[in-house]
Design a protein around this motif. Structure first.
Motif, short mmCIF file in Angstrom:
data_model
loop_
_atom_site.label_atom_id
_atom_site.label_comp_id
_atom_site.label_asym_id
_atom_site.label_seq_id
_atom_site.Cartn_x
_atom_site.Cartn_y
_atom_site.Cartn_z
N PHE A 85 0.60 -1.27 0.17
CA PHE A 85 -0.01 0.01 -0.11
C PHE A 85 0.99 1.22 -0.05
O PHE A 85 0.44 2.49 -0.25
N LEU A 86 2.10 1.21 0.51
CA LEU A 86 2.91 2.36 0.68
C LEU A 86 3.78 2.65 -0.48
O LEU A 86 4.43 1.48 -0.94
N PRO A 87 4.44 3.83 -0.84
CA PRO A 87 5.43 3.85 -1.57
C PRO A 87 6.74 3.30 -1.03
O PRO A 87 6.95 3.08 0.22
N PRO A 88 7.73 3.01 -1.76
CA PRO A 88 9.04 2.19 -1.16
C PRO A 88 9.77 2.85 0.07
O PRO A 88 9.73 2.14 0.99
N GLU A 89 9.66 4.15 -0.16
CA GLU A 89 10.48 5.06 1.06
C GLU A 89 9.49 5.14 2.11
O GLU A 89 10.22 4.79 3.39
N ASP A 90 8.26 5.16 2.07
CA ASP A 90 7.52 5.20 3.24
C ASP A 90 7.39 3.97 3.69
O ASP A 90 7.29 3.88 4.91
N ALA A 91 7.31 2.90 2.87
CA ALA A 91 7.21 1.76 3.34
C ALA A 91 8.37 1.23 4.43
O ALA A 91 8.17 0.53 5.54
N ALA A 92 9.74 1.63 3.88
CA ALA A 92 10.84 1.20 4.64
C ALA A 92 10.77 1.81 6.01
O ALA A 92 11.13 1.48 7.01
N THR A 93 10.27 3.13 5.84
CA THR A 93 10.30 3.85 7.17
C THR A 93 9.20 3.29 8.04
O THR A 93 9.44 3.27 9.27
N TRP A 94 8.10 3.17 7.66
CA TRP A 94 7.20 2.42 8.52
C TRP A 94 7.39 1.05 9.09
O TRP A 94 7.17 0.81 10.42
N ILE A 95 8.10 0.22 8.24
CA ILE A 95 8.55 -1.19 8.63
C ILE A 95 9.48 -0.81 9.87
O ILE A 95 9.50 -1.56 10.76
N GLY A 96 10.12 0.10 9.67
CA GLY A 96 11.22 0.48 10.87
C GLY A 96 10.51 0.68 12.22
O GLY A 96 11.44 0.67 13.38
N LEU A 97 9.35 1.01 12.13
CA LEU A 97 8.78 1.42 13.49
C LEU A 97 8.14 0.10 14.27
O LEU A 97 7.62 0.28 15.25
N LEU A 98 7.93 -1.05 13.51
CA LEU A 98 7.31 -2.19 13.91
C LEU A 98 8.17 -2.50 15.17
O LEU A 98 9.47 -2.39 15.40
N ARG A 99 7.36 -3.13 16.18
CA ARG A 99 8.07 -3.77 17.39
C ARG A 99 7.62 -5.00 17.85
O ARG A 99 6.14 -5.18 17.44
N PRO A 100 8.14 -6.04 18.44
CA PRO A 100 7.80 -7.32 18.87
C PRO A 100 6.87 -7.22 19.96
O PRO A 100 7.33 -6.21 20.86
N ALA A 101 6.17 -8.19 20.14
CA ALA A 101 5.01 -7.99 21.29
C ALA A 101 4.85 -9.46 21.60
O ALA A 101 5.01 -10.46 20.78
N ALA A 102 4.49 -10.06 23.00
CA ALA A 102 3.96 -11.37 23.23
C ALA A 102 2.68 -11.34 23.03
O ALA A 102 1.70 -10.91 23.78
N GLY A 103 1.98 -11.75 21.97
CA GLY A 103 0.64 -11.81 21.57
C GLY A 103 0.14 -12.97 22.31
O GLY A 103 0.65 -14.13 22.35
N LEU A 104 -1.06 -12.86 23.13
CA LEU A 104 -1.76 -13.79 23.82
C LEU A 104 -3.07 -14.11 23.50
O LEU A 104 -4.02 -13.29 23.20
N THR A 105 -3.10 -15.48 23.05
CA THR A 105 -4.39 -16.12 22.45
C THR A 105 -5.22 -16.96 23.38
O THR A 105 -4.46 -17.67 24.09
N THR B 28 -1.05 8.33 14.99
CA THR B 28 -1.09 9.53 15.90
C THR B 28 0.15 9.49 16.99
O THR B 28 0.27 10.16 17.86
N HIS B 29 0.76 8.26 17.25
CA HIS B 29 1.43 7.99 18.12
C HIS B 29 2.90 8.76 17.89
O HIS B 29 3.13 9.12 16.70
N PRO B 30 3.54 9.26 18.85
CA PRO B 30 4.60 10.25 18.68
C PRO B 30 5.63 9.62 17.59
O PRO B 30 6.35 10.37 16.94
N VAL B 31 6.11 8.40 17.77
CA VAL B 31 7.40 7.86 16.77
C VAL B 31 6.41 7.94 15.38
O VAL B 31 7.51 8.39 14.46
N ALA B 32 5.43 7.58 15.08
CA ALA B 32 4.74 7.77 13.72
C ALA B 32 4.96 9.33 13.18
O ALA B 32 5.11 9.77 12.00
N ARG B 33 4.45 10.33 14.29
CA ARG B 33 4.29 11.79 13.89
C ARG B 33 5.91 11.92 13.61
O ARG B 33 6.20 13.05 12.59
N ALA B 34 6.86 11.57 14.27
CA ALA B 34 8.32 12.02 13.86
C ALA B 34 8.46 11.48 12.46
O ALA B 34 9.58 12.20 11.72
N ALA B 35 8.25 10.23 12.17
CA ALA B 35 8.78 9.66 11.27
C ALA B 35 8.13 10.22 10.02
O ALA B 35 8.63 10.10 8.74
N PHE B 36 6.70 10.65 9.96
CA PHE B 36 5.91 11.11 8.74
C PHE B 36 5.42 12.56 9.07
O PHE B 36 4.33 12.61 9.29
#
Length: 285
Positions: free
Chosen positions: A15-35, A158-166
């Motif tokens: 969905f994103l242009p290549p540069e935006d995609a790379a920036t956005w992927i850099g914001l991903l973080r791991p979590a322990a998903g509970l199911t 709207t998270h601060p890291v997303a605002r700073a990245a974009f």
């Protein structure tokens, strides 16, 4: 690329242009998903039931608070996460869910005086502890076992890291709705339809960034009305998600209108096991 990133990375590249995609992927973080729907792995805790508390520890709250969930730290993929969780012991989550007063009082992130309505109690491994009976006036939720696996998480736009990245997405000349990361199709492709319980990672905001609401509560409630206020952004960036517990029919949990409960903590307090310094918030549709 670690496996927990692959799904969200594929959506970004779609969905994103290549540069935006790379920036956005850099914001991903791991979590322990509970199911609640995978009994193949070790039990990582429970939704509902009744808590096991150290001897001498009173049931929290003068409401009292309702027991929501327990998480076994040793059963979480702690080595894959980016927060300093205890390697062992149990985290017990409590919340004033409205049973005791028929929803008259609310626990709000923006209202510091209401924070006594949510608690996290850490029970170290080997501590002398006993299962407690739920106090009169509230009833326990059904006990449902949880399993854990590493999942990828993304920040609310709207998270601060997303605002700073974009920053251009929040400029007067562009605007969020006209930027690729704010497009409805992109955001719709990211969201899951199953309950989103997790430890660590980014919070799944039902409204806007939950961290902003936490910052408002810490700094003085309605004093800060703009999400772009520098002091508010700085404070919001100080907090990390400890855990979120979603609405889940399997445990008969429904927070408002299918909302989510959140417990946040500052990294230094987490490293010191100061779970008395968590900050609670919740959102619903």
């Amino acid at each position: 690329m670690p496996p927990w990133k692959t799904h969200h990375a594929a959506v970004a590249h779609r969905f994103l242009p290549p540069e935006d995609a790379a920036t956005w992927i850099g914001l991903l973080r791991p979590a322990a998903g509970l199911t609640t729907d995978d009994a193949s792995g070790p039990c990582a805790g429970y939704l509902g039931g009744e808590p096991v508390l150290p001897i001498g520890t009173e049931w929290p709250g003068h409401g009292p608070l309702t027991f929501v969930a327990s998480v076994e730290c040793a059963a979480l993929p702690t080595t894959e996460l980016d927060i300093a969780l205890p390697a062992s012991g149990t985290l017990q989550f409590f919340y004033f869910d409205g049973q005791f007063d028929d929803d008259e009082a609310l626990v709000e992130a923006r209202e510091s005086d209401s924070q006594a309505g949510a608690r996290v109690i850490y029970v170290p491994a080997g501590a002398e502890a006993t299962q407690r009976t739920t106090p009169t006036g509230i009833k326990p939720y059904p006990k449902v076992p949880l399993s854990a696996r590493t999942v990828g998480t993304f920040p609310d736009i709207t998270h601060p890291v997303a605002r700073a990245a974009f920053p251009e997405a929040f400029s007067a000349t562009c605007g969020l709705s006209h930027h690729a990361v704010g497009a409805y199709e992109f955001r719709e492709a990211l969201f899951a339809t199953t309950p989103q319980h997790r430890v660590g990672g980014h919070a799944v905001a039902v409204q806007d960034s939950v961290e902003h609401e936490v910052a408002q509560g810490v700094l003085g409630g309605d004093t800060f009305t703009s999400f772009s206020d520098p002091a508010l952004l700085a404070e919001a960036a100080e907090w990390v998600l400890l855990a979120q517990i979603d609405s889940d029919w399997s445990a008969e949990m429904c927070w408002g209108d299918m909302g989510t409960l959140y417990w946040f903590i500052k990294p230094a307090d987490l490293a010191a096991h100061r779970f008395d310094r968590t900050w609670f918030g919740w959102q619903c549709t």
